[in-house]
Structure formats: C-alpha cells, structure tokens
Design a protein around this motif. Structure first.
Motif, PDB file in Angstrom:
ATOM      1  N   ALA A   1     158.795  96.353  -8.829  1.00 13.71           N
ATOM      2  CA  ALA A   1     157.428  95.848  -8.919  1.00 13.71           C
ATOM      3  C   ALA A   1     156.502  96.865  -9.574  1.00 13.71           C
ATOM      4  N   ARG A   2     156.691  98.139  -9.241  1.00 15.71           N
ATOM      5  CA  ARG A   2     155.825  99.177  -9.784  1.00 15.71           C
ATOM      6  C   ARG A   2     156.087  99.422 -11.269  1.00 15.71           C
ATOM      7  N   ARG A   3     157.334  99.299 -11.666  1.00 21.15           N
ATOM      8  CA  ARG A   3     157.688  99.614 -13.045  1.00 21.15           C
ATOM      9  C   ARG A   3     157.543  98.431 -14.003  1.00 21.15           C
ATOM     10  N   ALA A   4     157.502  97.213 -13.487  1.00 26.25           N
ATOM     11  CA  ALA A   4     157.470  96.033 -14.363  1.00 26.25           C
ATOM     12  C   ALA A   4     156.343  96.084 -15.392  1.00 26.25           C
ATOM     13  N   PRO A   5     155.091  96.418 -15.011  1.00 26.38           N
ATOM     14  CA  PRO A   5     154.033  96.472 -16.036  1.00 26.38           C
ATOM     15  C   PRO A   5     154.312  97.511 -17.116  1.00 26.38           C
ATOM     16  N   ILE A   6     155.038  98.571 -16.763  1.00 28.45           N
ATOM     17  CA  ILE A   6     155.366  99.611 -17.746  1.00 28.45           C
ATOM     18  C   ILE A   6     156.433  99.103 -18.708  1.00 28.45           C
ATOM     19  N   TYR A   7     157.461  98.458 -18.191  1.00 25.82           N
ATOM     20  CA  TYR A   7     158.499  97.905 -19.062  1.00 25.82           C
ATOM     21  C   TYR A   7     157.906  96.894 -20.045  1.00 25.82           C
ATOM     22  N   ARG A   8     156.898  96.151 -19.589  1.00 23.07           N
ATOM     23  CA  ARG A   8     156.300  95.148 -20.477  1.00 23.07           C
ATOM     24  C   ARG A   8     155.563  95.774 -21.656  1.00 23.07           C
ATOM     25  N   ARG A   9     155.293  97.070 -21.604  1.00 22.54           N
ATOM     26  CA  ARG A   9     154.619  97.722 -22.726  1.00 22.54           C
ATOM     27  C   ARG A   9     155.571  98.012 -23.882  1.00 22.54           C
ATOM     28  N   ALA A  10     156.846  97.749 -23.719  1.00 20.33           N
ATOM     29  CA  ALA A  10     157.803  97.895 -24.816  1.00 20.33           C
ATOM     30  C   ALA A  10     157.480  96.906 -25.920  1.00 20.33           C
ATOM     31  N   HIS A  11     158.121  97.074 -27.055  1.00 18.31           N
ATOM     32  CA  HIS A  11     157.913  96.114 -28.140  1.00 18.31           C
ATOM     33  C   HIS A  11     158.390  94.717 -27.749  1.00 18.31           C
ATOM     34  N   ALA A  12     159.347  94.652 -26.864  1.00 20.61           N
ATOM     35  CA  ALA A  12     159.830  93.353 -26.379  1.00 20.61           C
ATOM     36  C   ALA A  12     160.586  93.564 -25.078  1.00 20.61           C
ATOM     37  N   VAL A  13     160.625  92.513 -24.273  1.00 17.46           N
ATOM     38  CA  VAL A  13     161.497  92.475 -23.101  1.00 17.46           C
ATOM     39  C   VAL A  13     162.569  91.428 -23.375  1.00 17.46           C
ATOM     40  N   VAL A  14     163.810  91.858 -23.393  1.00 14.81           N
ATOM     41  CA  VAL A  14     164.941  90.954 -23.634  1.00 14.81           C
ATOM     42  C   VAL A  14     165.603  90.664 -22.291  1.00 14.81           C
ATOM     43  N   ASP A  15     165.561  89.425 -21.877  1.00 16.03           N
ATOM     44  CA  ASP A  15     166.163  89.033 -20.611  1.00 16.03           C
ATOM     45  C   ASP A  15     167.681  89.079 -20.721  1.00 16.03           C
ATOM     46  N   THR A  16     168.337  89.617 -19.705  1.00 13.50           N
ATOM     47  CA  THR A  16     169.793  89.733 -19.728  1.00 13.50           C
ATOM     48  C   THR A  16     170.493  88.720 -18.824  1.00 13.50           C
TER      49      THR A  16
ATOM     50  N   GLY B   1     136.610  83.726 -22.644  1.00  9.35           N
ATOM     51  CA  GLY B   1     137.898  84.366 -22.852  1.00  9.35           C
ATOM     52  C   GLY B   1     138.295  85.270 -21.697  1.00  9.35           C
ATOM     53  N   PHE B   2     137.294  85.797 -21.000  1.00  3.74           N
ATOM     54  CA  PHE B   2     137.600  86.689 -19.897  1.00  3.74           C
ATOM     55  C   PHE B   2     138.126  85.937 -18.676  1.00  3.74           C
ATOM     56  N   GLY B   3     137.969  84.633 -18.628  1.00  2.00           N
ATOM     57  CA  GLY B   3     138.623  83.873 -17.576  1.00  2.00           C
ATOM     58  C   GLY B   3     140.127  84.048 -17.637  1.00  2.00           C
ATOM     59  N   GLU B   4     140.693  83.976 -18.849  1.00  2.00           N
ATOM     60  CA  GLU B   4     142.132  84.203 -19.015  1.00  2.00           C
ATOM     61  C   GLU B   4     142.480  85.675 -18.804  1.00  2.00           C
ATOM     62  N   LEU B   5     141.614  86.585 -19.234  1.00  4.61           N
ATOM     63  CA  LEU B   5     141.930  88.006 -19.070  1.00  4.61           C
ATOM     64  C   LEU B   5     141.968  88.399 -17.597  1.00  4.61           C
ATOM     65  N   TRP B   6     141.056  87.867 -16.793  1.00  6.85           N
ATOM     66  CA  TRP B   6     141.105  88.155 -15.357  1.00  6.85           C
ATOM     67  C   TRP B   6     142.367  87.549 -14.742  1.00  6.85           C
ATOM     68  N   LYS B   7     142.807  86.408 -15.260  1.00 13.84           N
ATOM     69  CA  LYS B   7     144.082  85.831 -14.792  1.00 13.84           C
ATOM     70  C   LYS B   7     145.224  86.817 -15.042  1.00 13.84           C
TER      71      LYS B   7
ATOM     72  N   LEU C   1     147.755  88.941 -12.476  1.00 20.10           N
ATOM     73  CA  LEU C   1     149.207  88.855 -12.593  1.00 20.10           C
ATOM     74  C   LEU C   1     149.850  90.221 -12.826  1.00 20.10           C
ATOM     75  N   ASP C   2     149.247  91.011 -13.716  1.00 20.50           N
ATOM     76  CA  ASP C   2     149.895  92.233 -14.189  1.00 20.50           C
ATOM     77  C   ASP C   2     149.755  93.396 -13.220  1.00 20.50           C
ATOM     78  N   GLY C   3     148.571  93.592 -12.654  1.00 16.40           N
ATOM     79  CA  GLY C   3     148.436  94.667 -11.686  1.00 16.40           C
ATOM     80  C   GLY C   3     147.163  95.477 -11.842  1.00 16.40           C
ATOM     81  N   PRO C   4     146.999  96.492 -10.996  1.00 18.08           N
ATOM     82  CA  PRO C   4     145.745  97.254 -10.936  1.00 18.08           C
ATOM     83  C   PRO C   4     145.346  97.921 -12.242  1.00 18.08           C
ATOM     84  N   GLU C   5     146.324  98.412 -13.021  1.00 14.88           N
ATOM     85  CA  GLU C   5     145.969  99.104 -14.262  1.00 14.88           C
ATOM     86  C   GLU C   5     145.287  98.159 -15.238  1.00 14.88           C
ATOM     87  N   MET C   6     145.814  96.952 -15.379  1.00 16.26           N
ATOM     88  CA  MET C   6     145.158  96.006 -16.270  1.00 16.26           C
ATOM     89  C   MET C   6     143.833  95.530 -15.683  1.00 16.26           C
ATOM     90  N   TRP C   7     143.763  95.403 -14.355  1.00 16.97           N
ATOM     91  CA  TRP C   7     142.500  95.004 -13.728  1.00 16.97           C
ATOM     92  C   TRP C   7     141.395  96.003 -14.114  1.00 16.97           C
TER      93      TRP C   7
END
Length: 519
Positions: A126-141, A336-342, A346-352
């Motif tokens: 849970a803690r690392r997921a937002p960091i992994y998403r910062r990659a150029h892509a997430v490829v599901d395995t 537009g910020f309605g979607e950004l707050w969404k 979802l993403d976590g405190p850093e994006m908040w």
C-alpha cells in the motif's frame, strides 16, 4: 546508445525473470541489483534482516554503479521507494513497474529465498503503490507468462523512447498500448493517414484549432456546439454522415480536440464508423487530461441518463498541452479540481498535498497560467488512471471501478441538474456523499467528510451536498449504469489513499444521506 531499462515493482513481481528474458532476446547486458549488493560482502536477505538502513545505503551505491550502463536492470522491491533512486532512474532511462497483487506475490514467494520483509507485505504494498505508479508504465503480470510480460515491457520501452516527452506515461495494454504526453504547448507527432478529421467545439476552435492544424498535413474540421447536449444520437449521426461525405475511410484518423464532451463523442464516432478508425485525443480541460481522454471509454447520452450508449476504443495517443488551461473559463478550471480531489483520495497523502498546493490557482482569476506544480499533479492523476486501466481495461475485475469514486451520486446530481452543474462540480459533491457513506458503513473517520468539504471550498468548488439530496437525484441513482438489480458497487474511502468497492443499495444511499437534511 540505448538508455537503460529499469524494472521496478513489488517483491516477487517477476523483475529478474522478465529482465533476463528481455536481455537475452535483445543481446543486452542484464543486471540484478541485488547481485551487485551481495558482491559488496553480504547476502541481501541477511543484510536486510540485520540492518535495513545499511542495505538501503548499499542499494543506492549499487544503483550508481550500473545506472549509466546500456542494460536491463532489475531492482529490489524497495529500491524505487528510497532516497532519490526513482528520480535518478527516470532521468537516465525508461522505468517500467511490474504489477502484482499482494496475495499473488506471497504465493510466488512461498518456498523461495528468504524475504525478510514479506511479513509486512500488505502495508508495504500500500505504501509503495503510489511510487510504482510514477514509472513510465505499470505492466500487470496477472495470468501472464514471462514472455508475454517481456513483450509488453519492450513495447512500452519503445513508445517512451519514441516520444518527445520522456516524462510520458504509457497505458500498457499490449498491442493497444499508447503514450499520454504532458507538454507546455500542444505537440503532435508526424501522422500518416488517408484523411485527417479534427472534431472540436466552437469555443475550443477559437483558441486552439490553429496550432493543431499547423502541426498536421491537410485536415478537415468539424465543430459541434459546446456542452453535454452535443453528446446525442442526432449529433453523432450528423458527424458520421459528414465524415463519410468528406471521404474518410478506415485508414483515416480522427483527432478529438476539446474537453470531455468532444472526447466522448469523437471517441464514439471513431469506435463505430467503419467498425473502428484510429483516434488521437488532444484534451483541453483538466477533467479530459486526467480522466476522460484516457482509458478508451466513449459514449453518448440518452434521456434516461449519461453515457448509457458507448464503446471501449483506445486512442493511439493522448497529447496534453498545458497552455490550453490558460483559456479555460474560471468555472471550468475549478470544476477540473473535482476530478483531481478524487484522484488525491485514491492515490494517497502525497497527491492530496500536491493538489492542495494548487487549489489557490483553481479558485483564482481567469486567464492565469497554471503553476508549475500542476505538471506534477496532472502527471500523478494520469499515472493513477493508466495503472488502473492497464490492469482492468473493461471493468471486469473490479479494479477500474475505483475510478468511479464520487461518480454514483455525482452523475445523479449532474443528470438532475440538466446542465446547471458541471461534471467536476458534481463529482466534488459526490465525494462529500462518498465520505459520509464511508463513515456510516466502512469505518471511515467522521472528519474525512469535513476535510473533503474544506478541500473543495479551497479550490472554489461548491461543497453543500444537502440541497441536492432530493427524490429526483435518488431516482437518477436508480438508473446508474453500474447498478445490478437493487445493488450498487459503491466506492468508499476509508482514508486518503485507502479506497475500495462495497455493495450498497439505492435505498441505503438515501437512508444514510437523508438524515443530513435539516428538519
């Protein structure tokens, strides 16, 4: 020389196996970062168990040794989450995260080498997921062979290297993968098509049609009236007739230039005309850049509700030019910020915190260029949606349903308002409803709703939900397209960054929210 390819992701996601397969196939050097660390004098498992801080220091040192090599580099599960490791990888090469569920990671790790941090798997993931998403892509395995994952990673690498925007995000969908670029000015690649048609609306055309046309060979232009009313069968039919009359065929290309209405309509035309022709989206609103242009959902409306007729049709490219936000009407910018707050929920405190830092701009005067911090906010939102779509393109596994946070009540308000409320405004109100319902049925703290209300108001958005809790709005929830019988898959937020779907009935929504109305 080709820059290095870095594989990041949670433990047991397959980084070493996939990296070796790619390196062997392409004749490239393969480096397992854990092997480099072990060569410093102590096996990784014992070092992590003995002194994790020292392990992280050696890990950063090992990365510095190999980061300049033209190689395929498999990193440890926590490498991207510590220090400036991820920033250095992104600056030097292409970074792809391999996605894996915690339960699957635990299954794969069973019986293998010791993994001292496996006991903390849920919290770590849970803690690392937002960091992994910062990659150029997430490829599901999930349910993919090593060869299939390797193919997808290689495709992603090629798309990143082919774009001018090396900070792009790739929506990883196998052969239908595509980049989402974020640049200051609108940038389009060279295109090849028998004919090119630009679909836009009258307002957007005034400001942004000229630079798009200038970047293309000869293109036909088709404009619609701004607003949700254009997402109709009548406008759809007229566009199809006009495109056919102008000579478009299956080798032609559509460019959707505009916000969510243009993107949904142009996408549905592209999905259905000649049984499908390519489309590039050039979104000009925050909502379109971060949400509606990504993921392949296309639709038109019925009198019975929004987006009830549509198709999944992935674009070839989504090209975001932040300069287009300068000409947004102030109300559209705030919406537009309605979607950004969404996405922040979802993403976590850093994006908040990142969205909060830009809230004053949202609430400010019209015509002010977006602050530099908006680049990070938009990229984070894009990365979240790209990761979810890559995992659950057609809402079959339940993961993509997370993107509906705030939308069940929000869409109902939008439909009942009949154009008086913008989509982002309605989503913001839907987030308030979601926070209240989450406190009632999911154990969320009661103050979360207050924080959501404060956030909305800080960006100039309406936050008073109670006037909208009418019989008409509840009736619209009853025709929500995500409803199955009397049940709804409602997205709750237990905390910022902790969201999940729960089954709830339409009656439950009314029962929980109605007491908030004054007597």
């Amino acid at each position: 020389m080709r820059p290095p390819l870095f594989l990041i992701g949670f433990m047991a996601s397959g980084k070493t196996s996939v990296g070796r397969a790619i390196a062997e196939r392409e004749g490239r050097r393969f480096v397992d970062l854990d092997d480099v660390i072990a060569a410093m004098g102590e096996p990784v498992a014992s070092l992590v168990a003995r002194d994790e801080a020292e392990f992280r220091r050696r890990e950063a040192s090992a990365l510095a040794q190999v980061i300049a090599d033209d190689a395929v580099i498999a990193t440890g599960g926590g490498a991207a989450a510590h220090g400036d490791n991820l920033a250095r990888m992104l600056a030097r090469g292409v970074v792809v995260a391999l996605g894996v569920d915690v339960a699957e990671a635990q299954r794969r790790a069973a019986g293998g080498p010791a993994r001292p941090l496996l006991g903390q798997a849920e919290a770590l993931a849970a803690r690392r997921a937002p960091i992994y998403r910062r990659a150029h892509a997430v490829v599901d395995t999930t349910n993919k062979s090593i060869a299939q994952v390797a193919d997808e990673v290689t495709r992603v690498e090629g798309l990143v290297l082919a774009t001018k925007d090396r900070g792009c995000t790739v929506v990883a969908l196998g052969e239908r993968s595509y980049p989402v670029t974020v640049t200051q000015a609108i940038e389009l690649p060279a295109v090849s098509a028998t004919r090119i048609a630009i679909i836009t609306d009258d307002n957007v055309a005034t400001h942004w049609l000229a630079p798009v046309r200038a970047a293309l060979p000869v293109a036909d232009v088709f404009t619609i009236r701004p607003g949700e009313a254009s997402k109709s069968f009548a406008v759809y039919q007229q566009l199809c007739n006009d495109l056919v009359a102008r000579g478009l065929d299956r080798a032609s290309l559509i460019i959707g230039l505009g916000g969510g209405v243009v993107g949904d309509l142009a996408g549905f035309v592209a999905a259905t005309l000649f049984r499908g022709i390519p489309i590039i989206h050039v979104p000009t609103t925050i909502v379109a850049m971060t949400d509606s242009a990504i993921g392949g959902k296309t639709a038109i409306d019925l009198p019975a509700g929004k987006n009830l007729v549509g198709a999944f049709w992935q674009p070839r490219l989504v090209a975001c030019g932040l300069e287009t936000l300068t000409t947004l009407p102030a109300r559209e910018r705030r919406a537009g910020f309605g979607e950004l707050w969404k996405y922040a929920l979802l993403d976590g405190p850093e994006m908040w915190r990142a969205v909060s830092a830009c809230a004053a701009w949202a609430a400010g005067a019209e015509g002010i260029p977006a602050p530099s911090e908006m680049v990070d906010v938009i990229r984070r939102a894009i990365a979240y949606k790209a990761a979810v779509v890559g995992r659950d393109e057609r809402e079959l596994t339940g993961h993509r349903a997370l993107l509906n946070l705030g939308h069940t009540v929000g869409h109902a308000i939008e439909s009942a308002a009949a154009g008086a409320v913008l989509h982002g405004e309605a989503v913001g109100l839907g987030l308030v409803a979601a926070a209240r319902i989450s406190a009632a049925i999911a154990g969320a703290r009661s103050t979360l709703a207050d924080e959501v209300i404060d956030a909305l108001r800080s960006s100039g958005l309406p936050a008073d939900l109670d006037p909208w809790l009418t019989d008409e709005v509840l009736a619209w929830i009853g025709v929500d397209k995500k409803r199955a019988g009397k049940g709804l898959k409602f997205i709750v937020a237990r905390e910022v960054g902790v969201c999940e779907p729960l089954e709830i009935t339409v009656n439950d929504v009314g029962r929980i929210l109605r007491p908030k109305l004054p007597a």
